[in-house]
Design a protein around this motif. Structure first.
Motif, mmCIF file in Angstrom:
data_model
loop_
_atom_site.group_PDB
_atom_site.id
_atom_site.type_symbol
_atom_site.label_atom_id
_atom_site.label_comp_id
_atom_site.label_asym_id
_atom_site.label_seq_id
_atom_site.Cartn_x
_atom_site.Cartn_y
_atom_site.Cartn_z
ATOM 1 N N SER A 1 43.920 29.637 31.728
ATOM 2 C CA SER A 1 44.629 28.504 31.101
ATOM 3 C C SER A 1 44.477 27.506 31.881
ATOM 4 O O SER A 1 44.332 27.399 33.380
ATOM 5 C CB SER A 1 46.101 28.507 31.099
ATOM 6 N N GLY A 2 44.561 26.199 31.916
ATOM 7 C CA GLY A 2 44.003 25.166 32.752
ATOM 8 C C GLY A 2 43.217 24.387 32.555
ATOM 9 O O GLY A 2 42.356 24.219 31.906
ATOM 10 N N MET B 1 39.958 27.975 38.377
ATOM 11 C CA MET B 1 41.599 27.805 37.110
ATOM 12 C C MET B 1 42.398 28.679 38.241
ATOM 13 O O MET B 1 42.307 29.046 38.707
ATOM 14 C CB MET B 1 40.218 28.102 36.120
ATOM 15 N N GLU B 2 43.788 27.883 37.812
ATOM 16 C CA GLU B 2 45.536 28.569 37.909
ATOM 17 C C GLU B 2 45.109 29.246 39.223
ATOM 18 O O GLU B 2 45.688 29.947 39.934
ATOM 19 C CB GLU B 2 44.650 30.013 37.342
ATOM 20 N N GLY B 3 44.340 28.098 40.495
ATOM 21 C CA GLY B 3 45.111 27.483 41.733
ATOM 22 C C GLY B 3 43.591 28.958 42.697
ATOM 23 O O GLY B 3 44.197 29.338 43.702
ATOM 24 N N ARG B 4 42.838 29.543 41.971
ATOM 25 C CA ARG B 4 41.739 30.487 42.479
ATOM 26 C C ARG B 4 40.258 29.855 42.219
ATOM 27 O O ARG B 4 40.170 29.506 41.221
ATOM 28 C CB ARG B 4 41.446 32.094 42.157
ATOM 29 N N VAL B 5 39.236 30.300 42.369
ATOM 30 C CA VAL B 5 38.134 30.417 41.872
ATOM 31 C C VAL B 5 37.733 32.013 41.095
ATOM 32 O O VAL B 5 38.181 32.536 41.662
ATOM 33 C CB VAL B 5 37.090 30.950 43.514
#
Length: 347
Positions: free
Chosen positions: A37-38, A78-82
């Motif tokens: 998501s995002g 995405m979602e704060g990570r690779v």
């Protein structure tokens, strides 16, 4: 720094379109970003490694005017990570996208060119910012010997005796072969598959080394061979870059000191991006194997690295080409009685 792609039409290379590089690439990676998501954030890093200067599409030829930056590393956050990262050749990644765009602009035109604008010239590259590589050590204390003049040398040179190759009944190892014409069947001994699948490997430069074990003739078809790989030895004193791996004489010297009564049954190396050929090995890989690993039972193992898994494939010399080899894992695991397959991988 935002990078744009400039597309030029015809022999006289008229500039017809300028597009942001990230905008062109986002649709290519829809399948990779769909599970998350995002909004994806793309981090692109172009490498100052020369690559192919031409992409040949269906009735469309694209010339890369900045082929000195021939490779690109794509990371998606995405979602704060690779969530995805992988290197590509610029032509292999950008070429198909631009070829489709070119057909929309002028379907009758066959000759196109492109360049990624804003890249520094090679002489403007900051010191230490060159492409990732490990240079092979300088070899000292050696001399070249012309074997054609051996009658005038103070010592004799003769071919080493071929090792005696015993027979091996593959059925005793639970191997059910469907490809009986494969020149070599590869059996991975205890812990070898785990070693190949979990050993630390660079994502910046190619890695490689030696496969040590025992060679056999197949009892059912003695003109064909099988090897049992007992150990994986990363090469010492080697050179490497994003696209090449190099053994040196010292690499073989260090390997020989640990060989003992075992045999050098082959070698392995990694690929950081998929080749554009039906066979995974590059022309350089094939030449290295044929020039250096000349026994008919010696194999070339290729580990393709992706963001999610490793895929192991083995090849052996066959006539004037390299043929895939069935691989069987001999570890006592749940698939002990599974038939041999031409590749192994894990997620």
């Amino acid at each position: 720094m935002a990078l744009d792609v400039e597309l030029f039409q015809g022999e006289d290379r008229q500039l017809v379109r300028t597009e942001p590089l990230i905008a062109l690439l986002k649709p290519v990676f829809e399948a990779e970003t769909a599970p998350f998501s995002g909004r994806p954030r793309f981090v692109l890093r172009l490498r100052n490694d020369p690559g192919p200067d031409t992409y040949q599409g269906d009735q469309t030829q694209l010339t890369n005017l900045r082929a000195d930056f021939g490779y690109i590393h794509v990371a998606i956050h995405m979602e704060g990570r690779v969530v995805y990262q992988k290197p590509y050749s610029v032509n292999g990644l950008v070429g198909p996208v631009l070829a489709r765009l070119a057909r929309q602009i002028a379907p009758e035109e066959r000759r196109w060119a492109f360049r990624i604008a804003g890249l520094p010239s090679p002489e403007d590259m900051p010191e230490g910012e060159e492409s990732a590589q490990r240079l092979p050590p300088v070899v000292v204390g050696t001399d070249d010997i012309d074997t054609s003049r051996s009658t005038r040398l103070a010592f004799g040179i003769r071919p080493a005796a071929e090792p005696q190759i015993p027979l091996l009944d593959l059925a005793e190892h639970g191997v059910e072969l469907t490809d009986t014409e494969a020149p070599v069947t590869v059996l991975l001994g205890a812990g070898v598959r785990r070693r190949l699948m979990e050993m630390e490997l660079s994502t910046e430069i190619e890695e490689g080394g030696f496969l040590v074990g025992r060679a056999f003739r197949r009892a059912d078809t003695p003109e064909l061979h099988a090897v049992i790989v007992d150990e994986v030895l990363p090469a010492e004193h080697s050179g490497a870059s994003l696209t090449h791996f190099t053994f040196t004489g010292d690499s073989f010297g260090a390997m020989n000191r640990t060989l003992g009564d075992r045999q050098l049954v082959g070698w392995y190396h990694t690929h950081l991006f998929q080749t554009e050929r039906t066979i995974g090995l590059s022309r350089t890989d094939i030449d290295l194997h044929r020039d250096t690993f000349r026994r008919p039972w010696q194999v070339a193992a290729l580990i393709n690295l992706t963001s999610r898994r490793r895929i192991l494939t083995c090849y052996a010399s066959s006539d004037d080409w390299m043929a895939p080899c069935p691989i069987r894992n001999l570890d006592d695991d749940a698939d002990k009685h599974r038939s041999a397959h031409p590749s192994l991988g894990h997620h």
